[in-house]
Design a protein around this motif. Structure first.
Motif, short mmCIF file in Angstrom:
data_model
loop_
_atom_site.label_atom_id
_atom_site.label_comp_id
_atom_site.label_asym_id
_atom_site.label_seq_id
_atom_site.Cartn_x
_atom_site.Cartn_y
_atom_site.Cartn_z
N GLY A 349 -1.56 -6.87 -17.13
CA GLY A 349 -1.63 -7.09 -15.69
C GLY A 349 -1.59 -5.82 -14.86
N SER A 350 -0.85 -4.81 -15.32
CA SER A 350 -0.76 -3.57 -14.55
C SER A 350 -2.11 -2.89 -14.41
N GLN A 351 -3.03 -3.16 -15.34
CA GLN A 351 -4.36 -2.55 -15.31
C GLN A 351 -5.34 -3.37 -14.46
N LYS A 352 -4.93 -4.55 -14.04
CA LYS A 352 -5.85 -5.49 -13.41
C LYS A 352 -5.58 -5.79 -11.94
N ILE A 353 -4.30 -5.80 -11.56
CA ILE A 353 -3.98 -6.40 -10.26
C ILE A 353 -4.48 -5.57 -9.08
N THR A 354 -4.72 -4.28 -9.27
CA THR A 354 -5.22 -3.49 -8.14
C THR A 354 -6.55 -4.03 -7.65
N GLN A 355 -7.53 -4.15 -8.57
CA GLN A 355 -8.85 -4.62 -8.13
C GLN A 355 -8.89 -6.13 -7.91
N ARG A 356 -7.99 -6.86 -8.53
CA ARG A 356 -8.01 -8.32 -8.39
C ARG A 356 -7.28 -8.81 -7.14
N TRP A 357 -6.19 -8.15 -6.76
CA TRP A 357 -5.36 -8.61 -5.64
C TRP A 357 -5.12 -7.54 -4.58
N LEU A 358 -4.70 -6.35 -5.01
CA LEU A 358 -4.22 -5.36 -4.04
C LEU A 358 -5.33 -4.88 -3.11
N ARG A 367 -3.12 -12.50 7.02
CA ARG A 367 -2.09 -12.69 6.00
C ARG A 367 -2.74 -13.27 4.74
N CYS A 368 -2.17 -12.92 3.59
CA CYS A 368 -2.68 -13.42 2.30
C CYS A 368 -1.53 -14.02 1.50
N PRO A 369 -0.98 -15.14 1.95
CA PRO A 369 0.18 -15.71 1.26
C PRO A 369 -0.10 -16.14 -0.16
N ALA A 370 -1.32 -16.56 -0.47
CA ALA A 370 -1.62 -16.98 -1.84
C ALA A 370 -1.57 -15.79 -2.79
N ILE A 371 -2.17 -14.67 -2.39
CA ILE A 371 -2.13 -13.49 -3.25
C ILE A 371 -0.70 -13.00 -3.40
N LEU A 372 0.07 -13.03 -2.32
CA LEU A 372 1.46 -12.59 -2.41
C LEU A 372 2.28 -13.53 -3.29
N THR A 373 1.98 -14.82 -3.26
CA THR A 373 2.64 -15.77 -4.15
C THR A 373 2.34 -15.43 -5.61
N GLU A 412 14.22 -2.84 -4.08
CA GLU A 412 14.12 -1.56 -4.78
C GLU A 412 13.06 -1.61 -5.87
N ALA A 413 12.98 -2.74 -6.56
CA ALA A 413 12.00 -2.87 -7.64
C ALA A 413 10.58 -2.89 -7.08
N VAL A 414 10.37 -3.62 -5.98
CA VAL A 414 9.04 -3.66 -5.37
C VAL A 414 8.61 -2.26 -4.96
N HIS A 415 9.52 -1.50 -4.38
CA HIS A 415 9.18 -0.12 -3.99
C HIS A 415 8.88 0.72 -5.23
N ALA A 416 9.68 0.55 -6.30
CA ALA A 416 9.48 1.35 -7.51
C ALA A 416 8.17 1.02 -8.22
N SER A 432 3.92 -2.57 4.74
CA SER A 432 5.31 -3.00 4.92
C SER A 432 5.41 -4.49 5.22
N SER A 433 4.45 -5.03 5.99
CA SER A 433 4.50 -6.45 6.31
C SER A 433 4.30 -7.30 5.06
N ASP A 434 3.39 -6.88 4.18
CA ASP A 434 3.17 -7.60 2.92
C ASP A 434 4.38 -7.49 2.02
N ALA A 435 4.99 -6.30 1.97
CA ALA A 435 6.16 -6.10 1.11
C ALA A 435 7.31 -7.00 1.56
N LYS A 436 7.49 -7.15 2.86
CA LYS A 436 8.57 -8.01 3.38
C LYS A 436 8.34 -9.46 2.98
N GLU A 437 7.10 -9.93 3.14
CA GLU A 437 6.79 -11.32 2.78
C GLU A 437 6.91 -11.51 1.26
N LEU A 438 6.49 -10.51 0.50
CA LEU A 438 6.58 -10.58 -0.95
C LEU A 438 8.02 -10.73 -1.41
#
Length: 447
Positions: A349-358, A367-373, A412-416, A432-438
């Motif tokens: 997943g670490s190799q995929k999520i950038t182009q698939r979601w981020l 807002r993209c609540p489904a992707i954040l879910t 802390e983990a999300v930031h890391a 920052s807005s996406d990180a808060k919702e996440l």
């Protein structure tokens, strides 16, 4: 197995990563072209397994022949494929690999080595620690150097992996490798070789014992290299070849000037939805894609991800109907005859999520609540929440991701992991807005 025989044909194509997907897709197209006595006639493939000898042990005793079974609710259709001439194991036969690349009859090298096979850093540049012996780059360097020394023409190097602008990425990464190892070869490669982009689409689950038994019953003989797939297939290729090629376009492939709208739609809709189904479905205890997409708690998230969040970020090509594409994907995901395992999709997943979601998150104005879910489910997955049922996290960055969670709060983990200096960083860092919702989704009650 059957009456096909390609041993007298020129091979023409060298393929790195001869797994189930290649055998159900590019080799299938090549077989259809040669089988219909069109311009693809006479073309065959030397397949390269980088490390494992499994496919060589399956196909070489069968003279390269194997079956592709298309599974649908209406039944199974079996086709014998004769486009693979032989399979080499690169770790055991490096000289034979170099010789195949350097052969005068070779015109094309194709690749399905998965995202991690390109040995990229988190920022997308070449990782010199990964691009060592055993990766594609030393093999390409040796084979191309022989071509240069022999006065042979350059090749078409055609990536068929799920990377945005995959041809350009391969070109940049290989050039970076060659500039350090052999500057003269880097210049020759840039001048004589081409790197078309492509988009490939076909769902190909891992073959099971039950699949092998079904094929044996259908053809009245054992096929150790059998693959199963869906009836649907698509291959869109940038028309930028260095030399000869099979007439793939006469058997369903599309040759276009710009692949970008097709590859972006595939990455963000199909692949994005697939990854969301994987992580959300595993949490709910589902095993297969068709089970997850039928879950009334999951399907609305998948539809919202595709229709409301990903599709508006894609500049569609003329005649490209993204709504119809989403409809077709939901129909394909629901195919009960195709047991596509969620845990297979969840790998790497670490190799995929950038182009698939981020990238969708960064480009969307809404807002993209489904992707954040889905992203929250992936973060819980790499934290280890699913290991009791599904086993250890299968990801090249599993250790770094687990360490990012160790002893840390969710914030802390999300930031890391997703911050500007995180495990997955750079331009893909969360707003920052996406990180808060996440964060609220990670810690909320699960579906």
């Amino acid at each position: 197995m059957g009456a096909k025989n390609v041993q007298t044909a020129r091979f023409g194509i060298v393929h790195f990563g001869i797994g189930a997907f290649h055998r159900a897709h590019q080799a299938w197209y090549t077989d259809k072209a040669q089988d219909q006595k069109q311009d693809g006639a006479g073309w065959s493939i030397v397949g390269i397994s980088l490390r494992s000898a499994t496919v060589a042990q399956q196909l070489n005793p069968q003279d390269g022949l194997y079956t592709v079974t298309e599974c649908s609710p209406g039944g199974r259709a079996v086709r014998v494929i004769g486009s693979v001439r032989q399979v080499l194991t690169a770790s055991e036969q490096p000289e034979a690999v170099a010789a195949a690349i350097a052969a005068p009859e070779t015109h094309i090298i194709t690749f399905t080595v998965t995202e991690k096979g390109y040995c990229r850093t988190a920022e997308g540049s070449l990782d010199p620690e990964l691009a060592q012996e055993g990766s594609i780059y030393p093999f390409l360097g040796r084979g191309l150097r022989r071509r240069l020394d022999a006065g042979l023409p350059g090749l078409t190097l055609l990536s068929c992996d799920n990377l945005a602008h995959n041809g350009r990425q391969l070109e940049n990464l290989l050039t970076a490798y060659l500039r350090k190892q052999d500057p003269e070869l880097a210049e020759w490669t840039a001048r004589t070789c081409t790197f078309p982009c492509s988009m490939v689409d076909r769902i190909v689950p891992a073959t099971t014992i039950a699949d092998l038994d079904a094929v044996a019953a259908a053809i009245d003989m054992e096929d150790r290299g059998a693959v199963v797939t869906e009836p649907f297939s698509q291959w869109v290729i940038e028309d930028r070849f260095a030399g000869q090629r099979p007439a793939w376009e006469r058997v369903g492939a599309e040759l276009v000037a710009d692949v970008t709208p097709y590859e972006t739609a595939k990455l963000r809709l199909l692949n994005g939805a697939h990854s969301a189904l994987a992580y959300l479905g595993l949490e709910q205890g589902h095993t297969f894609v068709h089970e997850a997409v039928a879950d009334p708690a999951i399907r609305p998230v998948i539809e919202q991800l595709m229709r409301d969040e990903a599709a508006p970020t894609i500049p569609a090509a003329p005649g490209q109907d993204l709504g119809a594409y989403a409809d077709a994907l939901l129909h394909r995901f629901a195919n009960p005859a195709l047991n596509h395992r969620l845990i297979q999709i969840a790998m790497d997943g670490s190799q995929k999520i950038t182009q698939r979601w981020l990238e969708t998150l960064l480009e969307s104005r809404n807002r993209c609540p489904a992707i954040l879910t889905a992203l929250a489910a992936w973060l819980r997955h790499v934290r280890g929440d699913n290991t009791a049922i599904w086993g250890a996290v299968d990801d090249p960055m599993a250790e770094a991701l687990a360490l990012a969670w160790k002893g840390r709060t969710s914030a802390e983990a999300v930031h890391a992991i997703l911050g500007h200096d995180g495990v997955i960083c750079g331009e893909s860092a969360l707003r920052s807005s996406d990180a808060k919702e996440l964060l609220a989704l990670i810690d909320a009650k699960r579906m």
